[in-house]
Scaffold this active site. Structure first.
Site, short mmCIF file in Angstrom:
data_model
loop_
_atom_site.label_atom_id
_atom_site.label_comp_id
_atom_site.label_asym_id
_atom_site.label_seq_id
_atom_site.Cartn_x
_atom_site.Cartn_y
_atom_site.Cartn_z
N ARG A 189 -6.41 20.27 -3.30
CA ARG A 189 -7.49 21.08 -2.73
C ARG A 189 -8.83 20.64 -3.28
NH1 ARG A 189 -6.71 27.36 -0.83
NH2 ARG A 189 -8.52 27.29 0.50
N CYS A 190 -9.01 19.34 -3.24
CA CYS A 190 -10.18 18.75 -3.89
C CYS A 190 -10.43 17.39 -3.28
CB CYS A 190 -9.88 18.61 -5.37
SG CYS A 190 -10.69 17.26 -6.18
N GLU B 282 -11.91 23.32 0.20
CA GLU B 282 -11.69 23.08 -1.22
C GLU B 282 -12.80 23.61 -2.12
OE1 GLU B 282 -11.44 18.91 -0.83
OE2 GLU B 282 -13.44 18.61 -1.57
#
Ligand code: CDP
Length: 789
Positions: free
Chosen positions: A374-375, A744
């Protein structure tokens, strides 16, 4: 700036909090996940895994396993070697074992696969396989991995003499050193962003269905990037006849991906090989512990961070040195030009002259990865480093961290802004975001309360994070995965009655694409979003795309949807001019119809125009109403956020309570405010996770000490505070609908806000930094060491 809906609620374009179209099936338990797929004659696979982190395989004895009723085959690395399928490429152009022939490189690595008529038989077979190992001392500490006495792990690589993978650097080293040498204030911290796991609710799995008669493979699998996987399968197995036209990848509903379902795991390839050899469909579904112990991990960056500034709070320079523990192979999915992903966004939201960043990646005896959990490829690590150092600097000079940020923000007039590491930030208004967050939380009031509490010896902390994100990979000049450019695509087909189907190269894992893509098309064409069916995840039907991760779907495929829809609107205009017998220039558009300027009663609805495209189109015009667009973004988008967290800490036990958390996000124009809020809530919970709970821990022998959810602390609703969210809107100037990604941002922005709040609470006792996850024990220990308790 606030966003105004241009379309009616009935059309449901941008800005409407339309209920998610996909939720009907999820709420009724009718989602279709990989494990729901049952095919005639389907076999089941289970995997024998290594109990050791580093060992030679002396013998694999399958005899007893083959006697277990229902077990049909035991597949080893030696079997795959005969077809040259025992190694495969990673998405970072490194290599990875499918099954080992000689040596295992991490605990829980795949050693052999059992194929059986039921899942139970496969598990019993797994227990019956006997493997003899010669155990070796593993390399676990990445700092020790560089020691000349450390064993060289990747002996499969000819000429490799150490455990170093790559070196990367960016910025102006000489100038940065000069600024540091003469600066009044220099602060420095050593920090570790620990190894964590995405721990999605659904584990990874697949059904490989090879048809011998047709020489065709249908691969149902939990992948975030179906097309890229199809290409990788063709690259790995093309030599045995599985060329790309013979492979169809179907990604059905996915129960959370977060980056962990981008890599190609050995289990997928073994299932394909088994189906190919046996000629029957083979299902493989990981169990929870396998998922946690063996799949690619995220983070694991050791960062030395430094900031130089003036006495009164002007940042002058930063310096970051990273040691990246990649496990036994670099299997992250970074663009090939950027081995540390977008870590170079670590200059943050601040306007200062110079930086120098460098990173070295290291092999150790741990599972592979470095996935973008999530980045957007290492932005979490970068944001943590800069936001922690900004607070560290404020603490050093005794300045309020909010004021220090105001004094250093890139001013909104300075956009597009050229960062010292080469990014061009598209737009931003950082001051507005922080002011809004401070008003929402009553920052001044909280500081007063804190002063009173400190006088009484109570621990209360306020932490800020004002981060800049970088999402939407990416422009083809710079961004690729394995050489494939990172554009994305949309294909829209409008049927004669004015209802549409649109297909995409991305793949939702819960983000709500079936709703938001329909809203984008509704905005552009005026066809109600309810009447637009969205399909993703089938390589036979969707146009080629690179998939969904790193919040790239809105910046890439969302843009493709808008551009494809605009192509159709141009066609509709031509048809309207023909039907209304006016020139195209005399027509005006309002969502859902073209009308003649000055004579609004003379109009044609989009439904009438689409019908005409099939029944009464101008001579010479191509019939039908379809468009495809492959969108190559001119730049990335740069969302931002201003987060403020308040914590209360119990001095005697170290227990931390997040009292309040305000998150103001800016993702440009919002397609669906309710979905964005949901993304932010989920992301914040996944932000509190590494800040306070999650971290994968290995002992010196490479045993994972918390490989089940009994020990690996995934936060639930109980641990989550009441998230208070809001937004500012600074549209992206280059994106067709002015949107930036959002998925994110909260995971990236939350950890430093929480860490800053905790350190702020402890700072009266001389504590300047604590590594995440900041547990009660760490807090208690730090207070004890400082003599505070
Ligand atoms: O690539 P991924 O879908 O994970 O991330 P995203 O592009 O940030 O989008 C996450 C969800 O939020 C999608 O349903 C988007 O359409 C939605 N979104 C939105 O409604 N408005 C935005 N400005 C950005 C995203």
């Amino acid at each position: 700036m606030t966003q105004v809906c241009k379309t009616s609620k009935a059309i449901g374009g941008m800005g409407h909090s339309m209920k998610r179209k996909e939720d009907g099936r999820f709420l009724q338990g009718k989602g279709n996940y990989v494990d729901d797929i049952k095919l005639d004659g389907m076999l089941y696979m289970d995997i024998v895994r290594s109990p050791y982190a580093y060992a030679k395989i002396k013998k694999i004895d399958s005899e007893a396993a083959l006697k277990v009723p229902g077990v049909l085959a035991v597949i080893t690395g030696r079997d795959l070697e005969q077809y040259n399928l025992h190694w495969m490429p990673t998405l970072m152009s490194d290599t990875q074992m499918v099954l080992p022939t000689d040596t295992v490189m991490y605990q829980a690595q795949e050693v052999a696969a059992i194929i059986a008529t039921s899942r139970y038989a496969a598990r019993d077979g797994r227990e019956a396989v006997r493997v003899e190992y010669e155990v070796m001392k593993p390399v676990i500490d990445p700092f020790k991995a560089l020691d000349p006495s450390a064993p060289v792990l990747r002996t499969d690589k000819p000429g490799k003499t150490d455990n170093h993978i790559w070196h990367w650097e960016v910025g102006d080293k000489a100038r940065t050193e000069a600024v540091f040498a003469s600066a009044d204030v220099v602060v420095k911290e050593q920090m570790h962003i620990p190894r964590i796991h995405v721990a999605s609710i659904e584990t990874c799995g697949c059904v490989a269905d090879y048809s011998k008669v047709n020489n065709h493979l249908t691969m149902y699998m939990t992948t975030q990037a179906p097309h890229a996987i199809r290409t990788v399968i063709a690259l790995v197995a093309g030599h045995v006849g599985l060329t790309e036209e013979k492979v169809r990848v179907i990604s059905p509903d996915i129960g959370g991906g977060f980056g962990g379902k981008v890599p190609v795991y050995p289990g997928y390839v073994i299932a394909i090989a088994a189906s190919f050899l046996i000629g029957k469909p083979v299902k493989w579904i990981e169990d929870r512990s396998e998922n946690l112990q063996a799949d690619s991990f995220a983070r694991d960056y050791h960062i030395t961070a430094e900031m130089a500034g003036t006495k009164d709070g002007k940042i002058l320079a930063t310096r970051f040195k990273v040691l990246a523990d990649h496990g036994y192979t670099d299997a992250s999915a970074n663009p090939s030009k950027f081995p540390t992903g977008m870590f170079s966004i670590a200059t943050g939201s601040y306007d200062y002259g110079t930086t120098f960043m460098e990173a070295d990646a290291i092999y150790t005896n741990k599972p592979p990865g470095g996935v973008a959990y999530r980045c957007s490829f290492r932005v979490t690590e970068a944001v943590h480093a800069i936001e922690r150092m900004t607070d560290r600097y404020a603490l050093e000079i005794g300045k309020d961290p909010a004021q220090l940020r105001f004094d250093n923000f890139i001013p909104k007039e300075a956009f597009p802004w050229h960062s010292p590491t080469g990014w061009i930030y598209d737009s931003g208004d950082y001051e507005a975001g922080l002011r809004k967050a401070m008003d929402a939380i009553d920052y001044e009031g909280l500081r007063k309360e804190q002063t009173e509490k400190r006088a009484k010896g109570e621990l209360m902390g306020i932490g800020i994070s004002t981060f800049t994100e970088v999402v939407g990979a990416g422009p083809s000049k710079d961004f690729d995965i394995l050489g494939i450019k990172m554009f994305d695509s949309a294909e829209i087909r409008v049927h004669p009655t004015g209802k549409a189907i649109a297909r995409f190269g991305t793949k939702s894992q819960g983000q709500g694409h079936e709703t938001t893509y329909a809203q984008i098309i509704a905005e552009e064409l005026g066809i109600p979003a309810e009447n637009i069916q969205i399909e993703e995840g089938d390589t036979d039907t969707a146009p080629y795309g690179l998939g969904t991760y790193a919040s790239r779907s809105t910046p890439t495929a969302g843009a493709a949807a808008a551009v494809a829809a605009r192509k159709l609107r141009d066609k509709a205009r031509k048809i309207a001019a023909y039907l209304l017998e006016v020139s195209e220039d005399d027509l005006e558009w309002e969502p859902g119809k073209f009308f003649v300027k000055g004579a609004p009663e003379k109009s044609k609805t989009i439904q009438e125009l689409v019908f005409a495209a099939y029944t009464n189109h101008p001579q010479g015009m191509e019939a039908g109403f379809e468009a495809t667009h492959y969108y190559d973004p001119p730049n990335l988008t740069f969302p931002s956020g201003a987060y403020i967290c308040v914590v209360d800490i119990d001095k005697e036990t170290g227990e931390i309570k997040v009292r309040r958390f305000v998150a103001i996000d800016d993702c440009g124009n919002i397609i669906n405010p309710m979905i964005v809020q949901g993304q932010v809530h989920g992301g914040l919970t996944q932000g509190i996770a590494p800040a306070m709970y999650e971290s994968l821990i290995y002992d010196d022998d490479g045993n994972i000490l918390n490989g089940t959810l009994m020990d690996y602390l995934v936060p639930t609703a109980v641990e989550s505070p009441n998230w208070e969210t809001g937004h500012t809107i600074t549209p992206s100037p280059h994106h067709p609908i002015g949107a930036k990604g959002v998925g994110e941002s909260p995971t990236v922005g939350a950890p430093p806000a929480i860490a800053n709040a905790i350190v702020d609470a402890l700072s009266p006792y001389g504590i300047t930094h604590l590594d995440i996850p900041i547990t009660p024990f760490k807090v208690w220990k730090a207070l004890k060491e400082k003599g505070a308790i």
